[in-house]
Design an enzyme around this catalytic site. Structure first.
Site, short mmCIF file in Angstrom:
data_model
loop_
_atom_site.label_atom_id
_atom_site.label_comp_id
_atom_site.label_asym_id
_atom_site.label_seq_id
_atom_site.Cartn_x
_atom_site.Cartn_y
_atom_site.Cartn_z
N ILE A 1 -4.91 5.92 -10.58
CA ILE A 1 -4.07 6.31 -9.44
C ILE A 1 -3.65 7.78 -9.58
CG2 ILE A 1 -1.91 5.85 -8.22
CD1 ILE A 1 -2.20 2.89 -9.20
N HIS B 1 7.87 -2.49 -3.00
CA HIS B 1 6.66 -2.71 -3.83
C HIS B 1 5.43 -2.95 -2.95
CE1 HIS B 1 5.33 -4.03 -8.11
NE2 HIS B 1 4.32 -3.48 -7.44
N ILE B 2 5.13 -1.95 -2.11
CA ILE B 2 4.03 -2.11 -1.16
C ILE B 2 2.84 -1.21 -1.50
CG2 ILE B 2 5.42 -2.88 0.80
CD1 ILE B 2 5.40 0.09 1.79
N GLY B 3 2.84 -0.64 -2.71
CA GLY B 3 1.77 0.31 -3.06
C GLY B 3 0.36 -0.21 -2.78
N ALA B 4 0.12 -1.45 -3.12
CA ALA B 4 -1.24 -1.99 -2.97
C ALA B 4 -1.46 -2.70 -1.64
CB ALA B 4 -1.52 -2.97 -4.12
N GLU C 1 13.15 -6.97 -9.55
CA GLU C 1 12.57 -7.23 -8.21
C GLU C 1 12.62 -8.73 -7.93
OE1 GLU C 1 8.69 -5.50 -7.75
OE2 GLU C 1 9.37 -3.53 -8.38
N ASP D 1 9.10 2.77 -5.07
CA ASP D 1 8.44 1.57 -4.55
C ASP D 1 8.69 0.38 -5.48
OD1 ASP D 1 6.68 0.20 -2.70
OD2 ASP D 1 5.12 0.27 -4.25
#
Ligand code: NAD
Length: 300
Positions: free
Chosen positions: A150, A273-276, A255, A250
Site C-alpha cells: 500500500i 475502516h473502509i480502506g478495502a 473497533e 480509518d
C-alpha cells in the site's frame, strides 16, 4: 468437490469455482453451531471477515483441505488448528492495496482543502470562504511509514502529484518511488505522514508523544493501517496544541469506534475502516480467493 461460501462474495468468484467443476454453496450468516454442523461435508471454505473459522469448526471438519480468506487479516482463522490438520490457509493481501492507497490519498486531499469541514459548514448555511483557504499538495513532503504494497501504491500517486516522498521501512533498503529515510528525518521533514505498517510490538504507538514532538508544526497525520500504531491520546493532545493540524483516521485502537475523543475535534477526518471497501477491491479479492481455493483443491 464442495466449497462453502459463508460470507457474501462476488458472483464472478462463484463462476471461477463452477467453471472448475467445483460445487459452490452460498450460505452467508451461518450461526457458529450451524457452521460446525455443516462443515464435515465440505472440501473448502471461503470467508471474508465475519465468519470465524475457529478450532471447533476445524476439528469438526472431515474433508476440509483449504480455508480461503478474501482479504488481508487472518484474525478470524485459527491458523494453528488448521496447520495441525494439514489444512491450507490462503488469503489475498494484495487485492485491495490500490483501494487503501486511494483512501489515504483522498484523506490527503480532504486535509489539504478541509473538504469534510467545508461540507459541514456549507450545509449548515454558513458561507465561510475565508475560513477554508487551503493548501496545495504540490511541492509538499509526504512521509510514508511502511513501504510495502500500500505504501508503494501511495508513493507512486503522490510522486505523480509533484510531492517529495520519503519512506521509513527498516526492511526496505532501496525504493523506486520514494527516498528511504530515517524515522527522525521523516518526522522532521514531512508535511503529511501516512502509516502503512502492520501492528507489531515494534510498530505499536510508533506515533507517540515523543514522535509528535519531533514533527513540523501543522503536520497532517493519516492512519489507514491499523489502530494501535498511533497513540490516540498523544494524537489528541498534539491536535489540541496545534502540532498536528489534521488527523485522518480509518482505523482505531478499539473497533467499532462509535464514540471517540478524536471525533469531538473539528479537524479530525474519520471513516469506519473502509480502506478495502471498494467494488473493484472486493471483486479482485473474491476472484483471487476463488482461484487460490480452486488451485489448492485441484492439487489434492
Ligand atoms: P505489506 O506487508 O505489503 O507492507 C507493510 C510494510 O511495513 C512492509 O514493507 C514492512 O517491511 C513494513 N514494516 C514492518 N515493520 C515496520 C516498522 N517497524 N517500521 C516501518 N515499516 C515496517 O502490507 P500492506 O498490504 O501494505 O498493508 C499495510 C497495512 O495496511 C497493514 O497493517 C494492513 O493491515 C493495513 N490495511 C488496512 C486496510 C483498511 O481497511 N484500512 C486494508 C488493508 C490493509
Amino acid at each position: 468437490m464442495k466449497v462453502l461460501i459463508s460470507d457474501p462474495i462476488a458472483k464472478e468468484a462463484i463462476e471461477v469455482l463452477k467453471n472448475a467443476g467445483i460445487e459452490a454453496v452460498e450460505q452467508p450468516g451461518l450461526a457458529p453451531e450451524d457452521l460446525i454442523k455443516a462443515i464435515p461435508e465440505y472440501d473448502g471454505i471461503i470467508v471474508r471477515s465475519a465468519t470465524k473459522v475457529t478450532k471447533e469448526v476445524i476439528e469438526a471438519a472431515k474433508n476440509l483441505k483449504v480455508i480461503g480468506r478474501a482479504g488481508v487479516g487472518l484474525d478470524n482463522v485459527d491458523r494453528a488448528a488448521a496447520k495441525d490438520k494439514n489444512i491450507k490457509v490462503v488469503n489475498t493481501p494484495a487485492a485491495t492495496s490500490i483501494s487503501v492507497a486511494e483512501l489515504a490519498l483522498g484523506m490527503m486531499f480532504s486535509a489539504a482543502r478541509r473538504i469534510p469541514q467545508a461540507t459541514a459548514s456549507t450545509k449548515a448555511g454558513k458561507w465561510e470562504k475565508k475560513k477554508f483557504k487551503g493548501f496545495e499538495l504540490y511541492g509538499k513532503t509526504l512521509g510514508i511509514i511502511g513501504a510495502g504494497r500500500i505504501g508503494t501504491e501511495l508513493a507512486k500517486r503522490a510522486k505523480a502529484l509533484g510531492m517529495k516522498v520519503l519512506a521509513y521501512d527498516p526492511y526496505v533498503k532501496t525504493h523506486e518511488e520514494a527516498q528511504i529515510a530515517e524515522l527522525d528525518t521523516l518526522f522532521k521533514e514531512s508535511d503529511y505522514i501516512s502509516l502503512h505498517i502492520p501492528k507489531t510490538d515494534e510498530t505499536t504507538h510508533i506515533l507517540n508523544k515523543a514522535a509528535f514532538d519531533k514533527m513540523k508544526e501543522g503536520v497532517v497525520i493519516i492512519n489507514c493501517a491499523r489502530g494501535g500504531v498511533v497513540d490516540e491520546d498523544a494524537l489528541y493532545e498534539a491536535m489540541k496544541s496545534g502540532r498536528v493540524r489534521i488527523a485522518a483516521m480509518d482505523v482505531y485502537e478499539i473497533e467499532p469506534a462509535k464514540e471517540h475523543k478524536l471525533f469531538t475535534l473539528e479537524e479530525s477526518i474519520v471513516t469506519p475502516h473502509i480502506g478495502a471497501q471498494t467494488a473493484e477491491g472486493q471483486l479482485r479479492a473474491g476472484v483471487q480467493i476463488a482461484e487460490l481455493v480452486r488451485d489448492a483443491l485441484k492439487k489434492t
